[in-house]
Write an enzyme that holds these catalytic residues in place. Structure first.
Site, PDB file in Angstrom:
ATOM      1  N   ASP A  11      56.822 -85.067 112.036  1.00 17.89           N
ATOM      2  CA  ASP A  11      55.890 -86.081 112.524  1.00 17.89           C
ATOM      3  C   ASP A  11      55.033 -85.377 113.568  1.00 17.89           C
ATOM      4  O   ASP A  11      55.552 -84.664 114.434  1.00 17.89           O
ATOM      5  CB  ASP A  11      56.650 -87.260 113.133  1.00 17.89           C
ATOM      6  CG  ASP A  11      55.737 -88.431 113.526  1.00 17.89           C
ATOM      7  OD1 ASP A  11      54.551 -88.186 113.829  1.00 17.89           O
ATOM      8  OD2 ASP A  11      56.223 -89.575 113.555  1.00 17.89           O
ATOM      9  N   VAL A  61      53.631 -86.337 116.145  1.00 22.44           N
ATOM     10  CA  VAL A  61      53.824 -86.753 117.533  1.00 22.44           C
ATOM     11  C   VAL A  61      54.862 -85.894 118.243  1.00 22.44           C
ATOM     12  O   VAL A  61      54.937 -85.887 119.468  1.00 22.44           O
ATOM     13  CB  VAL A  61      54.225 -88.250 117.590  1.00 22.44           C
ATOM     14  CG1 VAL A  61      55.681 -88.444 117.184  1.00 22.44           C
ATOM     15  CG2 VAL A  61      53.953 -88.843 118.965  1.00 22.44           C
ATOM     16  N   SER A  62      55.640 -85.126 117.493  1.00 19.54           N
ATOM     17  CA  SER A  62      56.739 -84.347 118.067  1.00 19.54           C
ATOM     18  C   SER A  62      56.289 -82.956 118.492  1.00 19.54           C
ATOM     19  O   SER A  62      55.858 -82.158 117.650  1.00 19.54           O
ATOM     20  CB  SER A  62      57.874 -84.205 117.050  1.00 19.54           C
ATOM     21  OG  SER A  62      58.813 -83.234 117.487  1.00 19.54           O
ATOM     22  N   PRO A  63      56.415 -82.612 119.778  1.00 21.00           N
ATOM     23  CA  PRO A  63      56.074 -81.248 120.193  1.00 21.00           C
ATOM     24  C   PRO A  63      57.015 -80.212 119.594  1.00 21.00           C
ATOM     25  O   PRO A  63      56.614 -79.073 119.328  1.00 21.00           O
ATOM     26  CB  PRO A  63      56.204 -81.299 121.717  1.00 21.00           C
ATOM     27  CG  PRO A  63      57.126 -82.435 121.995  1.00 21.00           C
ATOM     28  CD  PRO A  63      56.874 -83.436 120.919  1.00 21.00           C
ATOM     29  N   ALA A 108      58.240 -80.337 116.632  1.00 22.03           N
ATOM     30  CA  ALA A 108      57.767 -80.084 115.268  1.00 22.03           C
ATOM     31  C   ALA A 108      56.666 -79.030 115.269  1.00 22.03           C
ATOM     32  O   ALA A 108      56.606 -78.170 114.386  1.00 22.03           O
ATOM     33  CB  ALA A 108      57.278 -81.384 114.631  1.00 22.03           C
TER      34      ALA A 108
END
Length: 214
Positions: free
Chosen positions: A9, A11-13, A15
């Site tokens: 996703d 929004v995930s740093p 990731a």
């Protein structure tokens, strides 16, 4: 050759960091990757997990930690102007570049850099227009493209949850889930056929009885 499904996703740093680190960590191994956008918030909600942003002290720690990790790993990471934010517009835009619910590395990287480089608002209207221009060669433009993107996001998230994914980044291979940036070395060991995975550890360790009652 192993096939990896990379659940992410934007929004995930973590990731973003994992996306950048994965080619180096897995260098020399034979594998293929599918990038699958999922809605992290829905995964967390299923398990009653507020996530890092839902706990004030953990939120503060996470932002310090990911920025430190970025400079430590040599991966540029700037916090967006607001975080967390609703990632649905980005996830659906990414999936409008898909024919099967997966996206290619170019699309994944374009969306992740949009969020995690430059320190700008992720959902700024003008920036979103520019993002669409960057993806113009990938975007499907038929009348059903937007609805398909919504359907794929829901299906991807449901499939990830059914496979045991509880957060992102997560890699699924041979029915096994490897979670988090710090799970990358373990994934490498598995792909390299390390003997630890031939023993009973994978199945037996989770069966350790809980000492908490009720």
């Amino acid at each position: 050759m192993k096939h990896i499904t990379f659940h992410l996703d934007f929004v995930s740093p973590y990731a973003w960091l994992a996306f950048e680190r994965m080619p180096e960590v897995l260098e020399g191994l034979s594998y293929t990757v599918q990038y699958r956008p999922v809605l992290l918030g829905a995964l967390l909600q299923r398990d009653g997990n507020p996530g890092p942003a839902g706990i004030a002290a953990k939120r503060e720690w996470t932002y310090r930690h990911v920025h430190w990790l970025g400079q430590s790993l040599g991966v540029p990471l700037d916090m967006p102007a607001e975080h967390p934010f609703n990632p649905l517009p980005l996830l659906r835009l990414a999936l409008q570049c898909s024919d099967d619910g997966s996206i290619n590395r170019f699309v994944a990287g374009t969306l992740l850099r949009h969020v995690w480089q430059g320190g700008q608002p992720a959902l700024d209207a003008q920036r979103l227009e520019g993002l669409q221009q960057q993806l113009q060669g990938q975007l499907r433009t038929d009348d059903q493209a937007a609805q398909r993107a919504k359907d794929w996001l829901r299906a991807n998230t449901d499939a990830a949850a059914a496979a045991g994914v509880f957060g992102v980044p997560a890699w699924e291979v041979d029915g096994r889930i490897f979670w988090g940036l710090d799970g990358l070395p373990m994934l490498r060991d598995y792909l390299a056929q390390a003997p630890w995975f031939d023993a009973a550890h994978w199945e037996e360790l989770p069966r350790t009885p809980s000492g908490l009652k009720g």
